[in-house]
Design a protein around this motif. Structure first.
Motif, PDB file in Angstrom:
ATOM      1  N   TRP A  50       6.360  -0.101   3.087  1.00  0.00           N
ATOM      2  CA  TRP A  50       7.025  -0.882   4.120  1.00  0.00           C
ATOM      3  C   TRP A  50       8.448  -0.418   4.419  1.00  0.00           C
ATOM      4  O   TRP A  50       9.173  -1.073   5.152  1.00  0.00           O
ATOM      5  N   SER A  51       8.836   0.732   3.902  1.00  0.00           N
ATOM      6  CA  SER A  51      10.160   1.264   4.224  1.00  0.00           C
ATOM      7  C   SER A  51      10.170   1.787   5.658  1.00  0.00           C
ATOM      8  O   SER A  51       9.119   2.091   6.227  1.00  0.00           O
ATOM      9  N   PRO A  52      11.369   1.914   6.253  1.00  0.00           N
ATOM     10  CA  PRO A  52      11.437   2.387   7.637  1.00  0.00           C
ATOM     11  C   PRO A  52      11.162   3.879   7.752  1.00  0.00           C
ATOM     12  O   PRO A  52      11.366   4.635   6.807  1.00  0.00           O
ATOM     13  N   SER A  53      10.696   4.284   8.944  1.00  0.00           N
ATOM     14  CA  SER A  53      10.495   5.706   9.224  1.00  0.00           C
ATOM     15  C   SER A  53      10.666   5.953  10.717  1.00  0.00           C
ATOM     16  O   SER A  53      10.487   5.050  11.527  1.00  0.00           O
ATOM     17  N   ALA A  54      11.013   7.184  11.066  1.00  0.00           N
ATOM     18  CA  ALA A  54      11.220   7.552  12.464  1.00  0.00           C
ATOM     19  C   ALA A  54       9.941   7.317  13.259  1.00  0.00           C
ATOM     20  O   ALA A  54       8.875   7.816  12.891  1.00  0.00           O
ATOM     21  N   ALA A  55      10.038   6.532  14.324  1.00  0.00           N
ATOM     22  CA  ALA A  55       8.909   6.204  15.204  1.00  0.00           C
ATOM     23  C   ALA A  55       7.719   5.656  14.416  1.00  0.00           C
ATOM     24  O   ALA A  55       6.581   5.803  14.829  1.00  0.00           O
ATOM     25  N   ASN A  56       7.992   5.057  13.273  1.00  0.00           N
ATOM     26  CA  ASN A  56       6.959   4.473  12.410  1.00  0.00           C
ATOM     27  C   ASN A  56       5.868   5.485  12.045  1.00  0.00           C
ATOM     28  O   ASN A  56       4.700   5.152  11.895  1.00  0.00           O
ATOM     29  N   THR A  57       6.274   6.749  11.842  1.00  0.00           N
ATOM     30  CA  THR A  57       5.304   7.805  11.520  1.00  0.00           C
ATOM     31  C   THR A  57       4.832   7.749  10.077  1.00  0.00           C
ATOM     32  O   THR A  57       3.771   8.297   9.757  1.00  0.00           O
ATOM     33  N   GLN A  58       5.602   7.124   9.200  1.00  0.00           N
ATOM     34  CA  GLN A  58       5.233   6.964   7.788  1.00  0.00           C
ATOM     35  C   GLN A  58       4.787   8.306   7.176  1.00  0.00           C
ATOM     36  O   GLN A  58       3.656   8.416   6.688  1.00  0.00           O
ATOM     37  N   PRO A  59       5.663   9.314   7.163  1.00  0.00           N
ATOM     38  CA  PRO A  59       5.262  10.661   6.750  1.00  0.00           C
ATOM     39  C   PRO A  59       5.286  10.871   5.238  1.00  0.00           C
ATOM     40  O   PRO A  59       5.675  11.935   4.752  1.00  0.00           O
ATOM     41  N   TRP A  60       4.896   9.874   4.502  1.00  0.00           N
ATOM     42  CA  TRP A  60       4.911   9.977   3.044  1.00  0.00           C
ATOM     43  C   TRP A  60       3.509   9.821   2.483  1.00  0.00           C
ATOM     44  O   TRP A  60       2.660   9.127   3.037  1.00  0.00           O
ATOM     45  N   ARG A  61       3.295  10.517   1.388  1.00  0.00           N
ATOM     46  CA  ARG A  61       2.071  10.370   0.609  1.00  0.00           C
ATOM     47  C   ARG A  61       2.496  10.403  -0.851  1.00  0.00           C
ATOM     48  O   ARG A  61       3.497  11.045  -1.198  1.00  0.00           O
ATOM     49  N   PHE A  62       1.726   9.756  -1.714  1.00  0.00           N
ATOM     50  CA  PHE A  62       2.059   9.697  -3.131  1.00  0.00           C
ATOM     51  C   PHE A  62       0.860  10.055  -3.995  1.00  0.00           C
ATOM     52  O   PHE A  62      -0.245   9.569  -3.756  1.00  0.00           O
ATOM     53  N   ILE A  63       1.085  10.898  -4.956  1.00  0.00           N
ATOM     54  CA  ILE A  63       0.101  11.169  -5.998  1.00  0.00           C
ATOM     55  C   ILE A  63       0.531  10.306  -7.175  1.00  0.00           C
ATOM     56  O   ILE A  63       1.608  10.518  -7.745  1.00  0.00           O
ATOM     57  N   VAL A  64      -0.257   9.316  -7.513  1.00  0.00           N
ATOM     58  CA  VAL A  64       0.079   8.354  -8.567  1.00  0.00           C
ATOM     59  C   VAL A  64      -0.788   8.665  -9.779  1.00  0.00           C
ATOM     60  O   VAL A  64      -2.017   8.539  -9.713  1.00  0.00           O
ATOM     61  N   ALA A  65      -0.149   9.052 -10.867  1.00  0.00           N
ATOM     62  CA  ALA A  65      -0.884   9.480 -12.065  1.00  0.00           C
ATOM     63  C   ALA A  65      -0.431   8.675 -13.278  1.00  0.00           C
ATOM     64  O   ALA A  65       0.751   8.670 -13.618  1.00  0.00           O
ATOM     65  N   ARG A  66      -1.380   8.015 -13.908  1.00  0.00           N
ATOM     66  CA  ARG A  66      -1.085   7.216 -15.092  1.00  0.00           C
ATOM     67  C   ARG A  66      -1.184   8.070 -16.350  1.00  0.00           C
ATOM     68  O   ARG A  66      -2.035   8.967 -16.423  1.00  0.00           O
ATOM     69  N   ARG A  67      -0.323   7.753 -17.318  1.00  0.00           N
ATOM     70  CA  ARG A  67      -0.319   8.494 -18.594  1.00  0.00           C
ATOM     71  C   ARG A  67      -1.727   8.496 -19.183  1.00  0.00           C
ATOM     72  O   ARG A  67      -2.415   7.479 -19.180  1.00  0.00           O
ATOM     73  N   GLY A  68      -2.169   9.668 -19.658  1.00  0.00           N
ATOM     74  CA  GLY A  68      -3.493   9.806 -20.232  1.00  0.00           C
ATOM     75  C   GLY A  68      -4.519  10.377 -19.274  1.00  0.00           C
ATOM     76  O   GLY A  68      -5.616  10.738 -19.694  1.00  0.00           O
TER      77      GLY A  68
END
Length: 196
Positions: A50-68
């Protein structure tokens, strides 16, 4: 002196700030057995979403890795220098990726700025919920790209360690010394170029 998990390291600010901002800091000492609270992790990721971005393009992706997990081990394998010593003890490692080019091939000029805002929101929410975050730039970008088959239109920008803070005595020197050093910043007047 050790910094325990219940120690608050409030910044000395020129005016009062929100506690989640004034008390936020970036530890390297993470509890290597503490599980991640999935609701708190989801809240941190929602804050990024829900953070702001230019023209609401939301140009982020996340690789979420849990220990193990294999993904976690792949990220640790691509960390550089001292980061490999401490970051593998965090509960979660998150690779922040910016979409630099859209589907039509047009450059997303503000993508890394927007990604930075998303990670900042993630960081503040995590701290508000009692977790700690440490962001890193010291990692092998090409190694992460290969490990996760990241398309060339995307760029891995940072890795974030997230988890429960542990006692600084768990760190080797010189990391222990850096962990216990006072928090400092340049004076406000040094970072404002024009204030007319």
């Amino acid at each position: 002196m050790s910094i325990a998990s219940d120690t608050i390291r409030t910044a000395e600010t020129s005016v009062p700030l929100l506690p989640a901002l004034a008390e936020r800091w970036s530890p390297r000492s993470f509890d290597p057995v503490a599980p991640i609270d999935e609701d708190k992790l989801t809240a941190a990721l929602e804050a990024a979403r829900w953070s702001p971005s230019a023209a609401n393009t939301q140009p982020w992706r996340f690789i979420v890795a849990r220990r193990g997990s294999e993904a976690f081990d792949a990220i640790v394998a691509n960390l550089m220098g001292f980061n490999q010593v401490w970051a593998g003890k965090a509960s979660v490692l998150i690779v922040a990726v910016a979409e630099l080019v859209d589907a039509e091939g047009k450059e997303r000029r503000w993508a890394t700025y927007d990604l930075g805002q998303a990670v900042a929101h993630l960081s503040v929410q995590a701290h508000h919920d009692g977790l700690h975050v440490h962001q890193m730039g010291g990692f092998d970008i090409d190694g992460v790209r290969k490990a996760f088959d990241i398309d060339k239109s995307f760029e891995p920008v940072s890795v974030t360690a997230l988890g429960t803070v542990a006692d600084a005595d768990s760190l080797p020197e010189p990391l222990r010394e850096r962990e216990q050093a006072p928090r400092t910043r340049r004076p406000l007047e040094d970072i404002i170029v024009v204030n007319d």
